[in-house]
Design a protein around this motif. Structure first.
Motif, PDB file in Angstrom:
ATOM      1  N   HIS A 145      13.226  -6.809  -8.631  1.00  0.00           N
ATOM      2  CA  HIS A 145      12.707  -6.766 -10.152  1.00  0.00           C
ATOM      3  C   HIS A 145      11.689  -5.611 -10.089  1.00  0.00           C
ATOM      4  O   HIS A 145      10.829  -5.608  -9.139  1.00  0.00           O
ATOM      5  CB  HIS A 145      12.306  -7.995 -10.669  1.00  0.00           C
ATOM      6  N   GLU A 146      11.345  -5.063 -11.160  1.00  0.00           N
ATOM      7  CA  GLU A 146      10.092  -4.363 -11.654  1.00  0.00           C
ATOM      8  C   GLU A 146       8.713  -5.072 -11.375  1.00  0.00           C
ATOM      9  O   GLU A 146       7.579  -4.511 -10.926  1.00  0.00           O
ATOM     10  CB  GLU A 146      10.153  -3.942 -12.946  1.00  0.00           C
ATOM     11  N   SER A 147       8.760  -6.392 -11.521  1.00  0.00           N
ATOM     12  CA  SER A 147       7.514  -7.092 -11.512  1.00  0.00           C
ATOM     13  C   SER A 147       7.272  -7.640 -10.190  1.00  0.00           C
ATOM     14  O   SER A 147       6.270  -8.310  -9.942  1.00  0.00           O
ATOM     15  CB  SER A 147       7.623  -8.251 -12.367  1.00  0.00           C
ATOM     16  N   ALA A 148       8.020  -7.202  -9.098  1.00  0.00           N
ATOM     17  CA  ALA A 148       7.843  -7.565  -7.937  1.00  0.00           C
ATOM     18  C   ALA A 148       6.717  -7.117  -7.220  1.00  0.00           C
ATOM     19  O   ALA A 148       5.907  -7.842  -6.483  1.00  0.00           O
ATOM     20  CB  ALA A 148       8.920  -7.295  -6.891  1.00  0.00           C
ATOM     21  N   GLY A 149       6.169  -5.989  -7.470  1.00  0.00           N
ATOM     22  CA  GLY A 149       4.957  -5.215  -6.935  1.00  0.00           C
ATOM     23  C   GLY A 149       3.660  -5.920  -7.362  1.00  0.00           C
ATOM     24  O   GLY A 149       3.026  -6.240  -6.204  1.00  0.00           O
ATOM     25  N   PRO A 150       3.366  -6.178  -8.444  1.00  0.00           N
ATOM     26  CA  PRO A 150       2.084  -6.819  -9.021  1.00  0.00           C
ATOM     27  C   PRO A 150       2.374  -8.269  -8.143  1.00  0.00           C
ATOM     28  O   PRO A 150       1.058  -8.756  -7.881  1.00  0.00           O
ATOM     29  CB  PRO A 150       2.381  -6.969 -10.423  1.00  0.00           C
ATOM     30  N   VAL A 151       3.514  -9.168  -8.152  1.00  0.00           N
ATOM     31  CA  VAL A 151       3.412 -10.364  -7.734  1.00  0.00           C
ATOM     32  C   VAL A 151       3.018 -10.208  -6.303  1.00  0.00           C
ATOM     33  O   VAL A 151       2.281 -11.112  -5.700  1.00  0.00           O
ATOM     34  CB  VAL A 151       4.848 -10.969  -7.836  1.00  0.00           C
ATOM     35  N   TYR A 152       3.622  -9.476  -5.345  1.00  0.00           N
ATOM     36  CA  TYR A 152       3.348  -9.014  -3.999  1.00  0.00           C
ATOM     37  C   TYR A 152       2.069  -8.822  -3.763  1.00  0.00           C
ATOM     38  O   TYR A 152       1.180  -9.377  -2.685  1.00  0.00           O
ATOM     39  CB  TYR A 152       4.265  -8.346  -3.386  1.00  0.00           C
ATOM     40  N   ALA A 153       1.445  -8.117  -4.612  1.00  0.00           N
ATOM     41  CA  ALA A 153      -0.017  -7.710  -4.493  1.00  0.00           C
ATOM     42  C   ALA A 153      -1.080  -8.576  -4.786  1.00  0.00           C
ATOM     43  O   ALA A 153      -1.973  -9.044  -4.023  1.00  0.00           O
ATOM     44  CB  ALA A 153      -0.360  -6.298  -5.448  1.00  0.00           C
ATOM     45  N   ARG A 154      -0.584  -9.481  -5.739  1.00  0.00           N
ATOM     46  CA  ARG A 154      -1.617 -10.661  -5.997  1.00  0.00           C
ATOM     47  C   ARG A 154      -1.413 -11.681  -4.936  1.00  0.00           C
ATOM     48  O   ARG A 154      -2.421 -12.413  -4.512  1.00  0.00           O
ATOM     49  CB  ARG A 154      -1.002 -11.350  -7.323  1.00  0.00           C
ATOM     50  N   HIS A 155      -0.259 -11.893  -4.333  1.00  0.00           N
ATOM     51  CA  HIS A 155      -0.107 -12.764  -3.328  1.00  0.00           C
ATOM     52  C   HIS A 155      -0.854 -12.383  -1.959  1.00  0.00           C
ATOM     53  O   HIS A 155      -1.504 -13.328  -1.230  1.00  0.00           O
ATOM     54  CB  HIS A 155       1.348 -12.896  -2.763  1.00  0.00           C
ATOM     55  N   ALA A 156      -0.789 -10.997  -1.827  1.00  0.00           N
ATOM     56  CA  ALA A 156      -1.670 -10.461  -0.740  1.00  0.00           C
ATOM     57  C   ALA A 156      -3.039 -10.648  -1.030  1.00  0.00           C
ATOM     58  O   ALA A 156      -3.753 -10.977  -0.039  1.00  0.00           O
ATOM     59  CB  ALA A 156      -1.222  -9.078  -0.281  1.00  0.00           C
ATOM     60  N   ALA A 157      -3.552 -10.523  -2.372  1.00  0.00           N
ATOM     61  CA  ALA A 157      -4.945 -10.751  -2.465  1.00  0.00           C
ATOM     62  C   ALA A 157      -5.442 -12.008  -2.374  1.00  0.00           C
ATOM     63  O   ALA A 157      -6.430 -12.570  -1.911  1.00  0.00           O
ATOM     64  CB  ALA A 157      -5.238 -10.294  -4.047  1.00  0.00           C
ATOM     65  N   VAL A 158      -4.557 -13.232  -2.555  1.00  0.00           N
ATOM     66  CA  VAL A 158      -4.945 -14.561  -2.623  1.00  0.00           C
ATOM     67  C   VAL A 158      -4.975 -14.991  -0.995  1.00  0.00           C
ATOM     68  O   VAL A 158      -5.812 -15.716  -0.597  1.00  0.00           O
ATOM     69  CB  VAL A 158      -3.687 -15.465  -2.961  1.00  0.00           C
ATOM     70  N   ILE A 159      -4.203 -14.057  -0.278  1.00  0.00           N
ATOM     71  CA  ILE A 159      -4.185 -14.464   1.259  1.00  0.00           C
ATOM     72  C   ILE A 159      -5.490 -13.954   1.947  1.00  0.00           C
ATOM     73  O   ILE A 159      -6.172 -14.755   2.615  1.00  0.00           O
ATOM     74  CB  ILE A 159      -2.834 -13.865   1.920  1.00  0.00           C
ATOM     75  N   ILE A 160      -5.973 -12.810   1.488  1.00  0.00           N
ATOM     76  CA  ILE A 160      -6.934 -11.993   2.114  1.00  0.00           C
ATOM     77  C   ILE A 160      -8.106 -12.678   1.564  1.00  0.00           C
ATOM     78  O   ILE A 160      -9.292 -12.976   2.138  1.00  0.00           O
ATOM     79  CB  ILE A 160      -6.880 -10.415   1.641  1.00  0.00           C
ATOM     80  N   TRP A 161      -8.277 -12.735   0.003  1.00  0.00           N
ATOM     81  CA  TRP A 161      -9.652 -13.027  -0.517  1.00  0.00           C
ATOM     82  C   TRP A 161      -9.291 -14.681  -1.502  1.00  0.00           C
ATOM     83  O   TRP A 161      -8.999 -14.399  -2.344  1.00  0.00           O
ATOM     84  CB  TRP A 161     -10.004 -12.257  -1.447  1.00  0.00           C
ATOM     85  N   PRO A 162      -9.455 -15.848  -0.699  1.00  0.00           N
ATOM     86  CA  PRO A 162      -9.098 -16.984  -1.336  1.00  0.00           C
ATOM     87  C   PRO A 162      -9.967 -17.261  -2.371  1.00  0.00           C
ATOM     88  O   PRO A 162     -11.003 -17.126  -2.676  1.00  0.00           O
ATOM     89  CB  PRO A 162      -9.106 -17.993  -0.194  1.00  0.00           C
TER      90      PRO A 162
END
Length: 120
Positions: free
Chosen positions: A103-120
């Motif tokens: 899906h087109e929205s996958a990029g922002p979702v993955y980026a947000r998930h990575a940000a949550v993992i790196i910066w809780p």
């Protein structure tokens, strides 16, 4: 400990009472075989989990005071809800992430998930 045991016994009885119409005295070798094939591989993992989860307190009590081992046990019990939430997220994330991969929205979702993992 006695309160937990009593609560478990009470709610086990309530659960049995509410589901009693579903019980029957029927033996099915096919169902037994399926249940054993599904459940037996989990037995060693469950025993290993139990040994790892509870044996550390015995070793800790051997090298420190019993009070410190009790505080450690309390801290591990208090952290159980956090473990439950993290485990639920980990179980749900993989199917969700794979379902939106194209899906087109996958990029922002993955980026947000990575940000949550790196910066809780």
């Amino acid at each position: 400990m006695w309160g937990t045991l009593l609560g478990n016994l009470i709610f086990s009885g309530i659960g049995w009472w509410m589901t009693r119409p579903q019980y029957a005295r029927v033996f099915s070798p096919v169902v037994l075989r399926g249940m054993l094939l599904l459940g037996l591989p989990l037995v060693p993992a469950t025993v290993a989990y139990w040994v790892i989860n509870f044996s550390n307190r015995w070793f800790l009590a051997g090298i420190t005071s019993l009070e410190q081992a009790a505080i450690y046990g309390l801290a591990t019990n208090l952290s159980a809800p956090v473990v439950l939430i993290v485990t639920a997220f980990q179980i749900a994330w993989v199917p969700f992430s794979l379902s939106i991969a194209r899906h087109e929205s996958a990029g922002p979702v993955y980026a947000r998930h990575a940000a949550v993992i790196i910066w809780p």
